[in-house]
Write a protein that holds these residues in place. Structure first.
Motif, PDB file in Angstrom:
ATOM      1  N   UNK A 167       0.807  -1.222   0.000  1.00  0.00           N
ATOM      2  CA  UNK A 167       0.000   0.000   0.000  1.00  0.00           C
ATOM      3  C   UNK A 167       0.836   1.265   0.000  1.00  0.00           C
ATOM      4  N   UNK A 168       0.109   2.381  -0.086  1.00  0.00           N
ATOM      5  CA  UNK A 168       0.756   3.689   0.033  1.00  0.00           C
ATOM      6  C   UNK A 168       0.780   4.087   1.508  1.00  0.00           C
ATOM      7  N   UNK A 193       4.696   4.043   3.089  1.00  0.00           N
ATOM      8  CA  UNK A 193       4.101   2.977   2.268  1.00  0.00           C
ATOM      9  C   UNK A 193       5.134   2.397   1.310  1.00  0.00           C
ATOM     10  N   UNK A 194       5.147   1.068   1.237  1.00  0.00           N
ATOM     11  CA  UNK A 194       6.135   0.391   0.381  1.00  0.00           C
ATOM     12  C   UNK A 194       6.015   0.840  -1.075  1.00  0.00           C
ATOM     13  N   UNK A 195       4.784   1.047  -1.505  1.00  0.00           N
ATOM     14  CA  UNK A 195       4.566   1.441  -2.896  1.00  0.00           C
ATOM     15  C   UNK A 195       5.226   2.792  -3.198  1.00  0.00           C
ATOM     16  N   UNK A 196       5.085   3.738  -2.265  1.00  0.00           N
ATOM     17  CA  UNK A 196       5.711   5.057  -2.437  1.00  0.00           C
ATOM     18  C   UNK A 196       7.230   4.920  -2.509  1.00  0.00           C
ATOM     19  N   UNK A 197       7.768   3.980  -1.756  1.00  0.00           N
ATOM     20  CA  UNK A 197       9.230   3.797  -1.753  1.00  0.00           C
ATOM     21  C   UNK A 197       9.683   3.315  -3.128  1.00  0.00           C
ATOM     22  N   UNK A 198       8.996   2.311  -3.666  1.00  0.00           N
ATOM     23  CA  UNK A 198       9.397   1.799  -4.989  1.00  0.00           C
ATOM     24  C   UNK A 198       9.168   2.836  -6.081  1.00  0.00           C
ATOM     25  N   UNK A 199       8.146   3.659  -5.915  1.00  0.00           N
ATOM     26  CA  UNK A 199       7.891   4.677  -6.957  1.00  0.00           C
ATOM     27  C   UNK A 199       8.948   5.781  -6.958  1.00  0.00           C
TER      28      UNK A 199
END
Ligand code: URA
Length: 445
Positions: free
Chosen positions: A121-122, A129-135
């Motif tokens: 999630x964000x 949020x893991x998603x924000x890190x990868x983005x």
């Protein structure tokens, strides 16, 4: 054909709400019909809010929670990984500050023979949020199509991506209404909300990282235990083998908090340039549970040895690099991270007002300081600045003073750095440090 069974009355949402309001158990069929109405729109926003409030006050027993979980799982697509040559395993974290576990855990378990289709999630509230890190990685496609997701999981062993609209859509509508009607904070609804999405991901087994402490969603150990026990009991009832670890979020897990900074820290750990003992203790403990539940090791010792070999051999770093490249990121991110990861224009130390020993940090306040820098969202639609955050965070017991900062602040402007520095200083207490808490506090199987 005539039947002896009493005919079922027509489904009326208000009767389901009334039953719960009066404290009665809800039959599986009623929960399923209500959830179908949430998904189709046949049940109104007011009715959803009323049921949420009735549940908030009257509760759901474990069987009702499992029935609600399964109904929400079935509101959309349910993935099937049975064609993979190994178990599909995942971890869910209740969220923390500087919680970089997922970035390492997915590639680690993949390097040990598991398959990790991680739907993350964000940032939510003060947590990252893991998603924000990868983005924060240029080119990384965090919401690929299903065929790409399946292909990356099959060929690399892990893909860490974002929630898709077709997984548990009932939860999305239900959660949005709970969010604005003060009905989020109940285990009876948190449990089905979290698990419906994990069950829709079609996993063979799940490990839960339930954080506790000042930076956690649940701050006290008793609250975290109750959440972990509810999640484990309901997941297993719903057919998903699940265990939980309660882990400490009262002091820093990793020494960075901020999106690109946590990716850099992951690369430093995977390439041997940083040790991050607390982060790796949590990551290894979660990986052990995943290998055991996935049948990839028979004993904890065997799992630990396998994990140590994967980390030392560079196999985990290699999986991370392959996943990033397969999802559109740079193929040489591990070799040249500084060329790819965004950097903040202002980087400077945050010094304590007086020298001393760091006794404690309010982790929630640190998370809010990262949001204040622009590294998280105040509103769901906000854009985040991937470059900002805090690095080189001191830990309780560390000497701090003119030569030993509390942390480095990475900011978009001098004014933002000043505000974050003040917030970090206010979040830190100097004095005698308590004995360090173990990272893994409890295991619930
Ligand atoms: N996270 C979720 O996914 N759902 C909740 O209800 C609370 C936290």
């Amino acid at each position: 054909m005539p039947s002896d069974a009493a005919p079922r009355p027509p489904f009326l949402p208000q009767e389901v709400i009334r039953a719960k309001r009066e404290g009665r158990r809800l039959p599986k069929a009623d929960l399923a019909a209500f959830v179908a109405g949430i998904t189709s729109g046949a049940v109104s926003e007011g009715q959803i809010a009323a049921l949420a409030m009735a549940i908030y006050f009257r509760g759901l027993d474990l069987d009702e929670r499992a029935d609600l979980t399964l109904a929400m799982r079935d509101s959309g697509r349910v993935l099937d990984w049975s064609d993979l040559p190994g178990p599909a395993l995942d971890k869910h974290s209740t969220g923390g500050v500087g919680d970089t576990v997922s970035l390492i855990l997915g590639p680690l378990v993949a390097a040990c023979g598991g398959y990790v289709p991680m739907i993350s999630g964000r940032g939510l509230g003060h947590t990252g949020g893991t998603l924000d890190k990868f983005e924060s990685i240029p080119g990384y496609v965090a919401t690929p199509d299903l065929a790409t997701f399946r292909n990356v999981v099959r060929t690399v062993g892990t893909a860490i991506i974002g929630q898709t609209d077709d997984l548990a859509p009932a939860d999305r509508r239900f959660y949005a209404i709970r969010d604005v009607t003060a009905t989020v904070e109940t285990l009876d609804l948190i449990t089905p909300s979290i698990l419906s999405k994990k069950l829709a991901a079609g996993l063979s087994a799940l490990v839960l990282d339930v954080k506790t402490g000042s930076g956690a969603f649940m701050a006290t150990l008793a609250q975290s235990q109750a959440l972990a026990e509810s999640l484990v009991a309901v997941a297993n009832r719903a057919g998903l083998p699940t265990r939980a670890l309660i882990t400490d979020m009262d002091s820093v897990l990793a020494t960075s908090a901020g999106n690109a900074l946590e990716v850099q820290l992951t690369i430093d750990v995977l390439t041997g340039r940083a040790a991050e003992p607390r982060l790796m203790a949590a990551t290894r403990a979660l990986a052990v549970e995943m290998l055991l539940m996935g049948g990839l090791a028979d004993t904890a010792l065997e799992a630990e040895n396998r994990i140590a070999r994967a980390l030392a051999s560079g196999a985990v770093a290699e999986r991370f690099a392959r996943m990033v490249a397969a999802l559109g990121g740079p193929a040489d991110l591990l070799e040249r991270p500084a060329d790819w990861l965004p950097r903040a224009p202002v980087v400077r130390p945050v010094l304590p007002a007086v020298p001393g020993t760091l006794a404690a940090m309010d982790m929630r306040a640190l998370g809010l300081a990262v949001i204040g820098l622009g590294g998280g969202r105040v509103r769901p639609t906000d854009r985040i600045d991937p470059a900002v955050g805090l690095s080189a965070l001191a830990a309780p017991g560390d000497a701090v003073g003119p030569d030993h900062p509390l942390c480095m602040v990475h900011a978009a402007s001098e004014a933002a750095a000043d505000a974050a520095a003040a917030a970090v200083r206010a979040a830190c207490r100097l004095g005698p440090a308590p004995a360090p808490r173990a990272v893994v506090l409890e295991r619930i199987a």
